[in-house]
Design an enzyme around this catalytic site. Structure first.
Site, mmCIF file in Angstrom:
data_model
loop_
_atom_site.group_PDB
_atom_site.id
_atom_site.type_symbol
_atom_site.label_atom_id
_atom_site.label_comp_id
_atom_site.label_asym_id
_atom_site.label_seq_id
_atom_site.Cartn_x
_atom_site.Cartn_y
_atom_site.Cartn_z
ATOM 1 N N LYS A 185 0.832 -1.208 0.000
ATOM 2 C CA LYS A 185 0.000 0.000 0.000
ATOM 3 C C LYS A 185 0.874 1.268 0.000
ATOM 4 O O LYS A 185 2.095 1.171 0.048
ATOM 5 C CB LYS A 185 -0.958 -0.045 1.195
HETATM 6 C C1 LIG Z 1 -5.447 -4.402 0.982
HETATM 7 C C2 LIG Z 1 -6.918 -4.225 1.039
HETATM 8 C C3 LIG Z 1 -7.667 -4.485 2.192
HETATM 9 C C4 LIG Z 1 -7.105 -5.205 3.381
HETATM 10 O O1 LIG Z 1 -6.004 -4.602 3.924
HETATM 11 P P1 LIG Z 1 -5.135 -5.405 5.007
HETATM 12 O O2 LIG Z 1 -4.391 -4.316 5.718
HETATM 13 O O3 LIG Z 1 -4.239 -6.308 4.219
HETATM 14 O O4 LIG Z 1 -6.056 -6.141 5.882
HETATM 15 C C5 LIG Z 1 -9.006 -4.149 2.233
HETATM 16 N N1 LIG Z 1 -9.609 -3.612 1.158
HETATM 17 C C6 LIG Z 1 -8.937 -3.375 0.012
HETATM 18 C C7 LIG Z 1 -9.668 -2.753 -1.132
HETATM 19 C C8 LIG Z 1 -7.582 -3.694 -0.095
HETATM 20 O O5 LIG Z 1 -6.936 -3.505 -1.248
#
Ligand SMILES: *Cc1c(COP(=O)(O)O)cnc(C)c1O
Length: 383
Positions: A185
């Protein structure tokens, strides 16, 4: 041949390493002063007036937020099929049901014009997802929610930093907004997430449920004047707290978020400028004056492209470049398909976008030469 260019990579510097070492030497490795500081810094980044609750992942944060706004067994939660399964699985954790609403292919986001038709007496909440870092139409979504007395929890896993109508995602009047700090991210804590809310009762409930339903967290117990051993369990909570080791990464990553974003935006602009005159549809940008977080750069292959999407990704990999697909729509996965009897063309826009979607590598550790390599490879395959 040049080394393989991965699809994504975190950007961890000496500052993050020093901050983590500082935590390790301090002896405080679980939730403590660094988690608190990260929360304060994050709330300030949102412009203040909100509380931030650090947790072990965005999935955990979405679960906490939906629980805190009162989603429970039998409720319906409106969301998009064009997302990661975490968005909808947390609804099932609570015994509630996701109701998918097709996307607007111009934005890849839930189509606000289709939301009202999906509302029933059981509808409790709307979970918009700011796909790739392009903010949803928050004016319209919040207007629908107000009219029908629904809660809104934003999945902002891609959306740090993004704006709609000049306002940062996370600073709107939704009930809660959840960010992800997963490794790919826009900023990372390894694993981690943040719930942001302007409502003190939602924040308080998230804090309690984040740590076993205990009325005081560990940091408070060891720093307050009340005896450390004294606490009360007030609910069957979860174990979703963020460690200080992870928060150390977050503190330093957040300080770089502006610089990271500038680099991502510049790279997206370069792709836009140099991937012209090809049988592809370039990703939508933000409206004039708004900020796209550019977590992902997702182009769409046109029908007249010389090869299909799957072959394109294979050929890119052969040239040493990692690509990906965001997302396989939820209604095509066995669990969601079978649990709710969904057919591929129940969401024709999501299906069509998915069939041509390719995510190109876009991250701050890529050099200009790395990006030139990607552009050259795309042009060679599609020209
Ligand atoms: C990455 C992601 C999540 C989950 O994030 P985590 O921190 O890995 O639990 C939720 N929603 C979307 C759209 C994502 O891309």
């Amino acid at each position: 041949m040049k080394p393989f260019l991965p699809f994504a990579q975190p950007d961890i510097g000496e500052e993050e390493i020093q901050e983590v070492v500082d935590s390790l030497r301090s002896g405080w490795v679980t939730t403590g002063p660094k988690a608190k500081r990260f929360e304060q810094d994050f709330a300030a980044f949102m412009g203040g007036g909100v509380e931030a609750i650090a947790c072990s992942s965005a999935t955990a944060g979405l679960h906490l937020a939906l629980e805190a706004v009162g989603v429970g067994p039998g409720d319906e939660v409106i969301t998009t099929p064009y997302t990661f399964t975490a968005t909808a699985e947390v609804v099932r954790y609570l015994g509630a049901h996701p109701v998918f609403v097709d996307i607007d292919p111009a934005t890849f986001n839930i189509d606000p014009r289709r939301i009202e038709a999906a509302i029933t007496p059981r509808t409790k909440a709307i979970v918009p997802v700011h796909f790739a870092g392009l903010a949803c139409d928050m004016d319209t979504i919040l207007g629908i929610a107000r009219k029908h007395r629904l809660k809104v929890v934003e999945d902002a896993a891609h959306a740090l930093p993004a704006t709609w109508s000049g306002r940062l995602v996370g600073s709107w009047e939704s009930d809660a907004t959840v960010f992800s700090f997963y490794a790919t991210k826009t900023i990372t804590t390894g694993e981690g997430g943040m719930v942001v809310t302007g409502q003190p009762d939602v924040a308080a409930r998230c804090r309690v449920m984040r740590l076993h339903g205990i009325s005081r967290d560990a940091f408070d117990r060891y720093t307050s004047s009340k005896p450390a051993w004294q606490y009360e369990v007030v609910a069957p909570g979860f174990k979703y707290n963020m460690t200080d080791i992870a928060a150390s990464l977050g503190i330093q990553q957040l300080r770089k978020a502006g610089r990271f974003h500038d680099r991502r935006a510049a790279m997206a602009a370069r792709y836009d400028a140099e991937l012209t005159n090809l049988p592809i549809i370039l990703p939508p940008g933000a409206r004039a004056g708004d900020i796209h977080a550019w977590h992902l750069y997702v182009l769409r292959m046109r029908q007249d492209a010389p090869m299909g999407r799957d072959e394109f990704i294979t050929r890119m990999a052969e040239m040493g470049i990692g690509c990906s697909v965001h997302f396989i729509p939820l209604h095509l996965h066995p669990y969601w398909r079978d649990a709710y009897g969904l057919k591929p063309d129940d969401y024709p826009q999501a299906l069509a976008v998915y069939q041509g979607a390719v995510s190109l590598p876009l991250y701050t550790r890529m050099t200009d030469d790395d990006q030139a390599r990607v552009i050259e490879a795309v042009r060679r395959l599609l020209e």
